[in-house]
Structure formats: C-alpha cells, structure tokens
Design a protein around this motif. Structure first.
Motif, PDB file in Angstrom:
ATOM      1  N   TYR A 117       7.481  30.890 156.534  1.00 24.05           N
ATOM      2  CA  TYR A 117       7.264  32.110 157.007  1.00 24.05           C
ATOM      3  C   TYR A 117       7.600  32.110 158.482  1.00 24.05           C
ATOM      4  N   TYR A 131       1.432  31.989 161.801  1.00 20.14           N
ATOM      5  CA  TYR A 131       2.343  30.830 160.889  1.00 20.14           C
ATOM      6  C   TYR A 131       2.955  30.181 162.296  1.00 20.14           C
ATOM      7  N   LYS A 142      -8.327  34.763 160.815  1.00 16.36           N
ATOM      8  CA  LYS A 142      -8.533  35.571 159.826  1.00 16.36           C
ATOM      9  C   LYS A 142      -9.958  35.785 159.916  1.00 16.36           C
ATOM     10  N   THR A 311       3.080  47.304 154.543  1.00 15.51           N
ATOM     11  CA  THR A 311       2.342  47.315 153.369  1.00 15.51           C
ATOM     12  C   THR A 311       1.655  48.665 152.872  1.00 15.51           C
ATOM     13  N   ILE A 374       6.000  35.778 147.016  1.00 16.64           N
ATOM     14  CA  ILE A 374       5.293  34.896 148.007  1.00 16.64           C
ATOM     15  C   ILE A 374       6.011  33.758 147.894  1.00 16.64           C
ATOM     16  N   ARG A 376       6.091  29.323 149.839  1.00 15.63           N
ATOM     17  CA  ARG A 376       5.554  28.029 150.174  1.00 15.63           C
ATOM     18  C   ARG A 376       6.482  27.080 150.206  1.00 15.63           C
ATOM     19  N   PRO A 454      -2.574  41.891 143.938  1.00 20.89           N
ATOM     20  CA  PRO A 454      -1.752  42.751 144.857  1.00 20.89           C
ATOM     21  C   PRO A 454      -1.932  42.017 146.266  1.00 20.89           C
ATOM     22  N   HIS A 460      -4.570  31.691 151.574  1.00 17.96           N
ATOM     23  CA  HIS A 460      -3.774  32.742 152.422  1.00 17.96           C
ATOM     24  C   HIS A 460      -4.011  34.059 151.929  1.00 17.96           C
ATOM     25  N   CYS A 462      -4.933  37.948 151.609  1.00 21.97           N
ATOM     26  CA  CYS A 462      -5.200  39.068 152.606  1.00 21.97           C
ATOM     27  C   CYS A 462      -6.665  39.423 153.005  1.00 21.97           C
TER      28      CYS A 462
HETATM   29  C1  HEM Z   1      -2.060  38.267 153.569  1.00 25.70           C
HETATM   30  C2  HEM Z   1      -1.002  41.941 150.577  1.00 25.70           C
HETATM   31  C3  HEM Z   1      -2.606  44.983 153.793  1.00 25.70           C
HETATM   32  C4  HEM Z   1      -3.343  41.215 156.942  1.00 25.70           C
HETATM   33  C5  HEM Z   1      -1.517  38.877 152.306  1.00 25.70           C
HETATM   34  C6  HEM Z   1      -1.157  38.382 151.192  1.00 25.70           C
HETATM   35  C7  HEM Z   1      -0.713  39.613 150.509  1.00 25.70           C
HETATM   36  C8  HEM Z   1      -0.915  40.730 151.133  1.00 25.70           C
HETATM   37  C9  HEM Z   1      -0.253  39.186 149.006  1.00 25.70           C
HETATM   38  C10 HEM Z   1      -0.803  36.919 150.700  1.00 25.70           C
HETATM   39  C11 HEM Z   1       0.504  36.419 151.448  1.00 25.70           C
HETATM   40  C12 HEM Z   1       0.697  35.010 151.134  1.00 25.70           C
HETATM   41  O1  HEM Z   1       0.005  34.405 150.266  1.00 25.70           O
HETATM   42  O2  HEM Z   1       1.766  34.439 151.519  1.00 25.70           O
HETATM   43  C13 HEM Z   1      -1.319  42.848 151.239  1.00 25.70           C
HETATM   44  C14 HEM Z   1      -1.260  44.599 150.659  1.00 25.70           C
HETATM   45  C15 HEM Z   1      -1.922  45.239 151.744  1.00 25.70           C
HETATM   46  C16 HEM Z   1      -2.152  44.507 152.838  1.00 25.70           C
HETATM   47  C17 HEM Z   1      -0.786  44.824 149.460  1.00 25.70           C
HETATM   48  C18 HEM Z   1      -1.745  46.711 151.629  1.00 25.70           C
HETATM   49  C19 HEM Z   1      -1.832  47.652 150.737  1.00 25.70           C
HETATM   50  C20 HEM Z   1      -2.815  44.145 155.069  1.00 25.70           C
HETATM   51  C21 HEM Z   1      -3.522  44.770 156.367  1.00 25.70           C
HETATM   52  C22 HEM Z   1      -3.843  43.773 157.126  1.00 25.70           C
HETATM   53  C23 HEM Z   1      -3.364  42.569 156.430  1.00 25.70           C
HETATM   54  C24 HEM Z   1      -3.900  46.212 156.776  1.00 25.70           C
HETATM   55  C25 HEM Z   1      -4.350  43.489 158.406  1.00 25.70           C
HETATM   56  C26 HEM Z   1      -5.340  44.485 158.953  1.00 25.70           C
HETATM   57  C27 HEM Z   1      -3.191  39.974 156.117  1.00 25.70           C
HETATM   58  C28 HEM Z   1      -3.348  38.682 156.789  1.00 25.70           C
HETATM   59  C29 HEM Z   1      -3.029  37.902 156.009  1.00 25.70           C
HETATM   60  C30 HEM Z   1      -2.493  38.621 154.582  1.00 25.70           C
HETATM   61  C31 HEM Z   1      -3.721  38.395 158.307  1.00 25.70           C
HETATM   62  C32 HEM Z   1      -3.111  36.342 155.650  1.00 25.70           C
HETATM   63  C33 HEM Z   1      -1.773  35.680 155.733  1.00 25.70           C
HETATM   64  C34 HEM Z   1      -1.979  34.225 155.632  1.00 25.70           C
HETATM   65  O3  HEM Z   1      -3.103  33.621 155.331  1.00 25.70           O
HETATM   66  O4  HEM Z   1      -1.174  33.578 155.186  1.00 25.70           O
HETATM   67  N1  HEM Z   1      -1.439  40.329 152.353  1.00 25.70           N
HETATM   68  N2  HEM Z   1      -1.645  43.087 152.574  1.00 25.70           N
HETATM   69  N3  HEM Z   1      -2.808  43.001 155.367  1.00 25.70           N
HETATM   70  N4  HEM Z   1      -2.697  39.972 155.015  1.00 25.70           N
HETATM   71 FE1  HEM Z   1      -2.284  41.620 153.692  1.00 25.70          FE
END
Ligand code: HEM
Ligand code: X2N
Length: 515
Positions: A117, A131, A142, A311, A374, A376, A454, A460, A462
């Motif tokens: 990423y 990243y 986080k 999102t 998604i 890696r 979702p 990783h 969310c």
């Molecule tokens: C990680 C979905 C909203 C912050 C992720 C991942 C998914 C996801 C699928 C995993 C990505 C991966 O494994 O590569 C969603 C969905 C959302 C949403 C469906 C809303 C409906 C948000 C919001 C925030 C956020 C509002 C912040 C306030 C993050 C962060 C990660 C993450 C910081 C961690 C990334 C990591 O560790 O690599 N999200 N997200 N997300 N999301 Fe969300």
C-alpha cells in the motif's frame, strides 16, 4: 547480451520483408508470454495461473471492471485458490473463509501490508505514518487513534454530526439551498454524501476550527488530495501528470494547516478532551519511548480522515439508494425513531436502541463492502495450507471478504437488500469466534473465518468501525426524520478506490416529511 536482444538480432538477420519482421517483433511478446504460461502450468508447486494474452496487463481489465464476476469465473475453472497477473504483479487469490484466515491471519514475517500500500498512501498522507513506518509503529498509531474513539467522545459527536447534517440539508444547494418553502427535489447522493462525510468527520474528529476552514477555497485542496487516492495511484505512485503535482501540493498545504493548529494549541496550552487532535497531542508516545513528531501527527490525521472519508461516503450513498427502493423500510425506521425518541433529540445512547438502523448499515456493508480487494506482499515463501502450493516471495496475496458477502452460498438471496435478515442474529458462539488477541491496539477476534468481514481482521483490522457506525447512524436518523425519498439502485463502479454507486445514476428524489 540478453535473450531478447539476441532474438531481435536473429529476427533482423532473417530473409523477410520489413513488414514481416515487424509483425514477428509485435507478436513475439504475446507468443513468448503464452509459452511461458504453458511451461509454468506444469509446476506443481505453483497456484494455477489465470491465462492472459497481454503481457504485464494480464487480467487487469476483467478484474478491474467486475472483480466479483471475475473471481466467480476463476472459481469455476480453478477452485478457491488461483493467481492472476495485475499490471505486472502476480496476485494469489484465496476465496472464502479459509482464504480470510490464510491472508488476514498470515504471520507478520510472511506477508507485509506496507509493501502493498505505501506507494499509494505515503504521498497522500505524508511520511512516517500508517504504511510508511514499521508495523509496530502502525500498531501503536492505531492504539493512539482508538484511544480517542470512546463512548464519551461519541456522545459529544452525535449532536455535532446531527447539527451539520441539518445545516447542510437546509442550506446546501444539493438540498433546499436556504429556501424553507422548497418541499421536494433531486439530489446526487455521491456529491452530497462525500461533502457531508468530510463536514461531519472534520467537525467531530478535528474540532470546530478545522471545520470552519472547509470553505470553497479548501474544497479544492481536499478534492486535489482525493484525486491522488485512486487505483491509478496504486499502480503508479509517481507520474509526470498534473493530478500528481496538485496531490503533492494539497498534501503539503493541508498537513501544514493541521500542524499550525497543533502548534497554536500547544503554545496557548489549550489541550483538552475535545477531539482526535487533543487526544493525539496527549498520547502519542511509542512503546520504545520515542514520541510522534507534530508533523507525523498531522500526517496521521490526514490518513485517518482520508480512510474514513471514502468508506463512509460510499456506505451512506448506498443506503440512501437502497432505502429509496424500499419506502416501507423508511416507514419502519421512522417508527423505530418515534418509539425510542418520543419527541426527544437523538443521542449516542439512542443509537444502540435502534436495531433496524444498525441493521440497515450492516446490510449495506454486506452488499457493498467498500474495499473489494485487500492486498499483502509476500516476503517469505508462503505455503498454501492443505495443498502442494507455495506462493513465492515477491508475489502478492489478495483477499476479498466482499466476494463471500455477496455470495448466495453464505447469504441466501445475497443480491436482495434485506436488513431484516439480521433480525435476532446471535453472534457466533463457537470457541474460535469468542477467542480474542491483542496486536497492540486492543482486543480483536482471533479467528477471521467468518464470511462477514467488512472491517477486515487480524493485525490490520479496522479501528474506525464504531466511529463509522456513529457517523452513519446519525446521518441515517437525520435523513429518515427529514425526508421520504425514492431511488433506483445503480450498478457498482469497481474502478474507484471504494465500490461506489455509478456516479451519474446516483440520484434520489426526496420530499420533506413536514410538508
Ligand atoms: C483498516 C474497512 C472506516 C481507519 C480497515 C480494513 C478494512 C476497513 C477492510 C483492513 C484493511 C487491510 O487489512 O488491508 C472500513 C470500512 C469502514 C471503515 C468498511 C466504514 C464503513 C474507517 C474509519 C477510520 C478507519 C472511519 C478512521 C476513523 C482504519 C485504520 C485501519 C483500517 C486506521 C488500519 C489499517 C492497517 O492496520 O493496516 N478498514 N473502514 N476506517 N481502517 Fe477502516
Ligand atoms: C485502466 C477497468 O480500473 O479497464 F486509507 F489510516 C487510511 C484499497 C489499496 C483498495 C488499493 C486496480 C481497481 C485496477 C481497478 C488509514 C478506511 C486505510 C480502511 C484495471 C483500465 C487503505 C487497488 C482498489 C486496486 C481497486 C487499502 C483504507 N479504512 N479506509 N483496469 O488500500 O486501509 C486508509 C487504512 C487499498 C485498493 C483496482 C483496476 C488506514 C481498472 C478498466 C481500467 N485497490 N484497484 N481504509 N483497473 N482498469 C486503507 C487499507 C488500505
């Protein structure tokens, strides 16, 4: 001399006309590529590779247009595990719950999210965060952000979000444009929901000062930054194109603005418990004792806002469109509010007592998981469980919970929007699902073999889930309170960063309830 040069010389020395020589040179790469695939297919330690004609491009067009149809097609031919070429990268896909486990719970030493990423995210967010740092720092970041997303903060956010939505509905030209006599209208939800998402997220997470900055002049900057967060940027992080220059300029200007607010708050000792900025200023010391710099905090703010933006805007656009086809559901939602609120204004705690509102969000995420893929990068040869296959270092793995979530095998009549399918859902109580693990940012479920993911899973996973439900729940409440609306649900567009409804067909026709 390389094999290719040698070949070109050999062809050059053949007794053929120029046209014949040129056509050989043009066709040769395709034939060599096909030959290579034929030979590769004999390797029993390799996942079956989807056949493709065009070198480098591979299956990009079929995947890019309709990923779930492409996956279903490959599943029929090869089963749940297969590989395809996407613009020079070899992607190994493992479909279904076993694939969720294989990829989302892969060992940190075997796969790497940064390498998949960072080309996309670092120019947009800025250096040193998400990243663009070692994984242990991401885990700490986080934790810092999650520390600010508490019930107490959500209690203070709900009235602010409601206030923003009402102000927008009353005054923005997408709705009433300040004309209180206007009773009906048409609105493109993709436009309205992306504006509402940035307004509500900034007001709550960044505070009143940053919200006030969101005027016409700033809209341009945010849109420039946004245009740098597309699949094109995922494929090429730097191109000599204007959209790349405006992206870099917007990143610089926005992070400098966040930084100056941080400096101002520090200089006037004005650090409270208002928002994410306060929270990061108070707690952002890594476990090795070093502190995030203010510049890194400003980059983390951009990243978090950018993630939540796409999102969340996509999700509220989709639920407005689906509800537009289901007037009876809108009435049920309205009744749920009447029953819970009895004339009061909405609070955060009310959201928990409105199961149908939450099920609408849950069902929308099932049908329209924003991230359809998604990724890696594989950093150490990775054996595929219960098979002879090994994914070599340098290839990528791709997991798509959205594929399972839209599949009849896991969700009967998967293509019907039925929030009531979640009535009386008892969360799975198998030992596997109850066990939790902490990667450094709080407990998450250890097993990730649910077909419904979702928000991803594993290290990783969310952290924005509860903020997203708070923001989306408040937006949904306020719309149902104010309007009745009709719509026709368009097809998803998979070529953007998140699975959006087709932009030109994303219109609702609304009428005010207080007619
Ligand atoms: C990680 C979905 C909203 C912050 C992720 C991942 C998914 C996801 C699928 C995993 C990505 C991966 O494994 O590569 C969603 C969905 C959302 C949403 C469906 C809303 C409906 C948000 C919001 C925030 C956020 C509002 C912040 C306030 C993050 C962060 C990660 C993450 C910081 C961690 C990334 C990591 O560790 O690599 N999200 N997200 N997300 N999301 Fe969300
Ligand atoms: C050219 C079809 O279009 O012929 F943002 F703090 C912030 C997500 C990365 C998705 C990549 C490729 C599509 C090719 C189409 C934060 C909230 C995150 C999590 C081929 C002809 C960022 C790249 C999308 C490949 C699809 C995920 C997000 N929560 N936000 N041909 O990042 O979490 C964050 C985390 C990615 C993608 C694609 C094509 C923390 C075509 C036509 C064209 N994809 N895509 N987030 N394609 N064509 C985020 C993790 C991370």
């Amino acid at each position: 001399m390389s094999l290719v040069q040698e070949l070109i010389q050999k062809i050059g020395s053949l007794e053929l006309s120029l046209v014949e020589k040129l056509s050989i040179l043009l066709v040769a790469p395709f034939l060599l590529n096909a030959l290579w695939q034929f030979i590769y297919s004999f390797r029993k330690d390799r996942v079956p590779l989807v056949f493709h004609w065009v070198p480098w491009v591979g299956s990009a067009v079929t995947y890019g247009m309709q990923p779930y149809e492409f996956f279903a097609d490959c599943q029929r031919k090869y089963g749940d595990v297969f590989a395809f070429v996407l613009l020079g990268k070899v992607m190994t896909v493992y479909l279904g719950p076993k694939g969720h486990e294989f990829i989302l719970n892969a060992k940190l030493n075997d796969v790497c999210a940064e390498d998949a990423y960072k080309h996309l995210t670092t120019p947009v967010f800025g250096e040193g965060v998400i990243y663009d740092c070692p994984n242990w720092k991401l885990m700490d970041q986080k934790k810092f952000v999650k520390g600010s997303l508490t019930k107490d903060s959500f209690r203070s956010y709900v009235p602010k979000i409601r206030d923003e939505v009402l102000d927008y509905i009353n005054n923005d030209t997408n709705f009433m444009g300040g004309d209180s006599k206007k009773k009906t209208g048409k609105t493109n939800v993709l436009n309205s929901q992306s504006e509402l998402t940035i307004l509500t997220a900034s007001r709550s997470l960044l505070g009143d000062d940053m919200r006030k900055l969101l005027t016409k002049k700033w809209a341009k900057l945010f849109s420039d930054l946004d245009k740098g967060f597309t699949p094109l940027n995922f494929i090429f992080s730097h191109l000599p194109l204007p959209s790349y220059w405006t992206r870099d300029h917007a990143q610089k200007t926005i992070s400098e603005t966040y930084l100056s607010l941080i400096n101002k708050r520090r200089a006037t000792n004005d650090i409270g418990d208002r928002d994410l900025i306060d929270s990061l200023m108070k707690s952002s010391t890594y476990k090795d004792g070093s502190k995030m710099t203010d510049e890194e905090i400003s980059h983390l703010l951009i990243g978090v806002l950018m993630g939540g933006q796409h999102t969340s805007a996509s999700t509220s656009s989709w639920f407005l469109l689906h509800l537009g086809e289901k007037p009876e559901l809108q009435e049920e939602l309205f009744e749920e509010q009447e029953r819970v609120l009895q004339g009061r204004e909405l609070t955060y705690d009310d959201l928990a007592n409105m199961p149908l509102h939450n099920q609408v969000i849950k069902e929308t995420l099932r049908m329209h998981m924003p991230l359809h893929s998604i990724f890696r990068k594989v950093t150490r040869p990775l054996p595929v469980p219960n098979s002879k296959y090994v994914v070599p270092k340098g290839h990528y793995v791709l997991v798509s919970p959205g594929f399972a979530m839209t599949n009849d095998a896991y969700f009967p009549n998967a293509s019907d929007f039925q929030p009531h399918r979640w009535d009386e859902t008892v969360e799975p109580v198998s030992a596997d699902a109850k066990e939790t693990i902490d990667y450094g940012f709080g407990k998450v479920s250890k097993g990730v073999s649910s077909p419904y993911l979702p928000f991803g899973g594993g290290r990783h996973r969310c952290i924005g889930e509860h903020f997203a439900y708070c923001q989306l729940g408040t937006i949904l409440n306020t719309f149902v309170r104010t309007f009745k609306w009709k719509a026709v649900v368009p097809q998803p567009d998979y070529t953007s960063m998140v699975t959006l409804p087709e932009p030109h067909l994303s219109t609702i026709t609304w009428e005010r309830r207080d007619n």
